[in-house]
Design a protein around this motif. Structure first.
Motif, PDB file in Angstrom:
ATOM      1  N   ALA A  51       1.057  -1.171  -0.050  1.00  0.00           N
ATOM      2  CA  ALA A  51       0.020   0.058   0.010  1.00  0.00           C
ATOM      3  C   ALA A  51       0.935   1.113   0.140  1.00  0.00           C
ATOM      4  O   ALA A  51       1.880   1.259   0.818  1.00  0.00           O
ATOM      5  CB  ALA A  51      -0.788   0.134   1.229  1.00  0.00           C
ATOM      6  N   THR A  54       0.824   7.303  -2.183  1.00  0.00           N
ATOM      7  CA  THR A  54       0.189   8.196  -3.443  1.00  0.00           C
ATOM      8  C   THR A  54      -0.098   7.022  -4.490  1.00  0.00           C
ATOM      9  O   THR A  54       0.112   6.176  -4.343  1.00  0.00           O
ATOM     10  CB  THR A  54       1.194   9.106  -4.045  1.00  0.00           C
ATOM     11  N   ALA A  55      -0.975   7.458  -5.433  1.00  0.00           N
ATOM     12  CA  ALA A  55      -1.462   6.660  -6.768  1.00  0.00           C
ATOM     13  C   ALA A  55      -0.045   6.682  -7.598  1.00  0.00           C
ATOM     14  O   ALA A  55      -0.265   7.055  -8.779  1.00  0.00           O
ATOM     15  CB  ALA A  55      -2.584   7.211  -7.409  1.00  0.00           C
ATOM     16  N   ALA A  73     -12.428  -0.743   0.243  1.00  0.00           N
ATOM     17  CA  ALA A  73     -11.737   0.203  -0.459  1.00  0.00           C
ATOM     18  C   ALA A  73     -12.768   1.375  -0.959  1.00  0.00           C
ATOM     19  O   ALA A  73     -13.819   1.253  -0.683  1.00  0.00           O
ATOM     20  CB  ALA A  73     -11.393  -0.744  -1.692  1.00  0.00           C
ATOM     21  N   VAL A  77     -10.182   4.717  -8.962  1.00  0.00           N
ATOM     22  CA  VAL A  77      -9.116   4.372  -9.421  1.00  0.00           C
ATOM     23  C   VAL A  77      -8.209   5.317 -10.142  1.00  0.00           C
ATOM     24  O   VAL A  77      -9.079   6.086 -11.026  1.00  0.00           O
ATOM     25  CB  VAL A  77      -9.314   3.172 -10.042  1.00  0.00           C
ATOM     26  N   GLN A  78      -6.975   5.521  -9.895  1.00  0.00           N
ATOM     27  CA  GLN A  78      -6.215   6.825 -10.489  1.00  0.00           C
ATOM     28  C   GLN A  78      -4.968   6.181 -10.639  1.00  0.00           C
ATOM     29  O   GLN A  78      -4.122   5.580  -9.906  1.00  0.00           O
ATOM     30  CB  GLN A  78      -6.134   7.865  -9.496  1.00  0.00           C
ATOM     31  N   PHE A  81      -4.179   2.725  -9.612  1.00  0.00           N
ATOM     32  CA  PHE A  81      -3.948   2.369  -8.232  1.00  0.00           C
ATOM     33  C   PHE A  81      -5.374   2.678  -7.785  1.00  0.00           C
ATOM     34  O   PHE A  81      -6.139   3.543  -8.101  1.00  0.00           O
ATOM     35  CB  PHE A  81      -3.129   3.283  -7.551  1.00  0.00           C
ATOM     36  N   ARG A  82      -6.014   1.778  -6.783  1.00  0.00           N
ATOM     37  CA  ARG A  82      -7.206   1.977  -6.197  1.00  0.00           C
ATOM     38  C   ARG A  82      -7.156   2.396  -4.855  1.00  0.00           C
ATOM     39  O   ARG A  82      -6.083   2.304  -3.959  1.00  0.00           O
ATOM     40  CB  ARG A  82      -7.957   0.457  -5.951  1.00  0.00           C
ATOM     41  N   LYS A  83      -7.660   3.612  -4.518  1.00  0.00           N
ATOM     42  CA  LYS A  83      -7.613   4.177  -3.242  1.00  0.00           C
ATOM     43  C   LYS A  83      -8.380   3.204  -2.114  1.00  0.00           C
ATOM     44  O   LYS A  83      -9.596   2.813  -2.375  1.00  0.00           O
ATOM     45  CB  LYS A  83      -8.392   5.653  -3.092  1.00  0.00           C
ATOM     46  N   LYS A  88      -3.511   5.932   1.168  1.00  0.00           N
ATOM     47  CA  LYS A  88      -3.227   4.498   1.188  1.00  0.00           C
ATOM     48  C   LYS A  88      -3.987   4.261  -0.174  1.00  0.00           C
ATOM     49  O   LYS A  88      -5.020   4.086  -0.496  1.00  0.00           O
ATOM     50  CB  LYS A  88      -3.981   3.974   1.947  1.00  0.00           C
ATOM     51  N   TRP A  89      -3.062   3.873  -1.178  1.00  0.00           N
ATOM     52  CA  TRP A  89      -3.254   3.288  -2.436  1.00  0.00           C
ATOM     53  C   TRP A  89      -2.815   1.867  -2.805  1.00  0.00           C
ATOM     54  O   TRP A  89      -1.675   1.884  -2.304  1.00  0.00           O
ATOM     55  CB  TRP A  89      -2.922   4.349  -3.476  1.00  0.00           C
ATOM     56  N   ASP A  92      -4.151  -1.648  -8.520  1.00  0.00           N
ATOM     57  CA  ASP A  92      -5.765  -2.130  -8.844  1.00  0.00           C
ATOM     58  C   ASP A  92      -5.617  -3.572  -9.401  1.00  0.00           C
ATOM     59  O   ASP A  92      -6.445  -4.286  -9.363  1.00  0.00           O
ATOM     60  CB  ASP A  92      -6.592  -1.183  -9.631  1.00  0.00           C
TER      61      ASP A  92
END
Length: 103
Positions: A51, A54-55, A73, A77-78, A81-83, A88-89, A92
């Protein structure tokens, strides 16, 4: 007679109570994903999943999850990466929504 009731009546009450408890436990298991504050719950598919804060793949590691771990979760998704929480990302591609989740 026990408690002033025939044994047969007590047995019927016991069976009904057991059915109610089993039903309630089954409903709790089915509602786990819906019980999530966001309705999104995921399971880790990687052996170890980092984790990050940042994304981005080069973000500071702020936690680790093992294969099969399940957690709430965000449906965000950015950059792949899923927040999962503020700061915490996770990647994905290494998580999958659990059955019934709305991610």
């Amino acid at each position: 007679m026990i408690l002033g009731l025939p044994k047969k009546t007590l047995m019927i009450i016991g069976v009904v109570a057991a059915v109610v408890v089993i039903y309630a436990l089954g409903q709790k298991g089915q509602a786990d994903a819906q019980g999530s504050p966001t309705g999104c719950k995921v399971s880790v598919t990687a052996d170890v999943l980092n984790a990050r804060e940042t994304a981005a793949g080069n973000g500071k590691v702020v936690g680790k999850y093992l294969r099969g771990a399940e957690f709430d979760a965000q449906p965000v998704v950015q950059n792949g990466f899923r927040k999962i929480a503020d700061g915490k990302w996770v990647a994905d591609s290494f998580v999958t929504p659990v059955s019934g989740a709305k991610c």
